[in-house]
Design an enzyme around this catalytic site. Sequence first.
Site, short mmCIF file in Angstrom:
data_model
loop_
_atom_site.label_atom_id
_atom_site.label_comp_id
_atom_site.label_asym_id
_atom_site.label_seq_id
_atom_site.Cartn_x
_atom_site.Cartn_y
_atom_site.Cartn_z
CG ASP A 147 39.48 37.90 37.72
OD1 ASP A 147 39.61 39.49 37.49
OD2 ASP A 147 40.21 37.30 37.90
CD GLU A 182 36.18 47.71 36.34
OE1 GLU A 182 36.94 48.04 37.28
OE2 GLU A 182 36.16 48.23 35.36
CD1 TRP A 183 41.43 43.20 37.78
CD2 TRP A 183 41.48 43.16 35.55
NE1 TRP A 183 41.25 41.73 37.26
CE2 TRP A 183 41.44 42.08 36.08
CE3 TRP A 183 41.80 43.80 34.36
CZ2 TRP A 183 41.19 41.16 34.84
CZ3 TRP A 183 41.65 42.64 33.45
CH2 TRP A 183 41.60 41.47 33.49
N GLY A 184 39.63 48.07 38.49
CA GLY A 184 39.70 49.66 38.33
C GLY A 184 39.97 50.53 37.12
CG ASP A 204 45.77 40.55 40.81
OD1 ASP A 204 44.46 40.88 40.51
OD2 ASP A 204 45.73 39.22 40.37
#
Length: 382
Positions: A147, A182-184, A204
């Site tokens: 994460d 890394e959430w884009g 998320d």
Amino acid sequence: MNKLILFCFLAIFSTVLCINNGVAVTPPMAFNTWNHFGCNIDEDLAISTMNKMISLGLSDVGYKYFNLDDCWMAKERTTNGDLTSDPTRFSKGIKYLADYAHTKGLKFGAYECMGTKTCQGYPGSFNHYSQDAQTFADWGLDYIKMDWCYTKQNNLDPRVVYPIFRDALNKTGREIVFSICEWGVDNPYLWGKQTGNSWRTSGDISCKWDRMQYCIEQVIGRSKYAGEGGWNDPDMLEIGNGCLTYNEETSHFALWAIAAAPLLIGCDLNSIPDSSLEILKNTEIIAVNQDIGSVPGDCIYKKDEKQIWKRKLSDGSVAVVMWNTNIESQDLEVTWEQIGLSCQTATKVRDLVEHTTYNNVDNGWKEISLDSHAVKMFRVYC
Ligand SMILES: *[C@@H]1O[C@H](CO)[C@@H](O)[C@H](O)[C@H]1NC(C)=O
């Protein structure tokens, strides 16, 4: 280095190089604890869920990995600086669970974070990348999700530190699926394929129709960056969590499948509704997701709350999803020309949701009436 030069360099090489760790040749299929259980996890849940993956037939159709998400750790590292599991909730340790998975023919994964803490405040991996990679290998882990919380204060650049963790995993000699989360935020599709086996393309997902639609739309136009060994990851499935209708759960699964996304179950297998289980076990749709040697599908038409997605499959057939994102029902249509079929008449059109077959269909489908938020998913053969 000049940012633009670095960017071009990564863009050029991302299409030719890949992580080359021998795993995730097709998109990973797993169970993950986060979407349903959050931090409410312990070893009984892990054992009972692994048993359910087998008794419900999920492992037989491809879901092999059981993955713990955040909150499996003790609040502090050991005096040697090693990671260790929560002494009460995971008193037998992670290696015990990984061994259990292996004796049952399953694989086992866990979660950590590139920053100083995990998102829920447990010890992060920063300053311990090699040590933690070795710990995971020693425990026999097969999958690790990294994460991106608590990375700001050290100004971490994901394009720099994720490759460090990749190399640390490689050095252990164990084949471990490496999931980048890394959430884009830093165009991970441009550098993801040489770094990890999947990379998140958004923040998320949540158990809401709008959010599910948002997450899958973040992979549109990015199919070309993914393929064997490295996949766009629009986040885990919400099927079975009771917040989406049957039509919405079916569209969720069809879209993740055609986009060649990892299929990561995120519900409670002890109380999953039959209709949701049936969706997750649809082997004709799973076959589209797991097709070997073809590029992921992508959206080829998006207008008036209508979307058409297609994926050319390795046997020459073409998978198609027609999706009504409108709150009202409406008619959709698709032509064979639009999906790049090389013939005018399809000898066979297989409906992958209804499991019915149509023969000799000319030019395409017209006036397919779709209820609100519903899909049709076909596999079309010349
Ligand atoms: C480590 O990297 C090398 C070079 O890419 C590769 O050949 C090897 O299979 C990798 N090993 C593992 C365990 O990932």
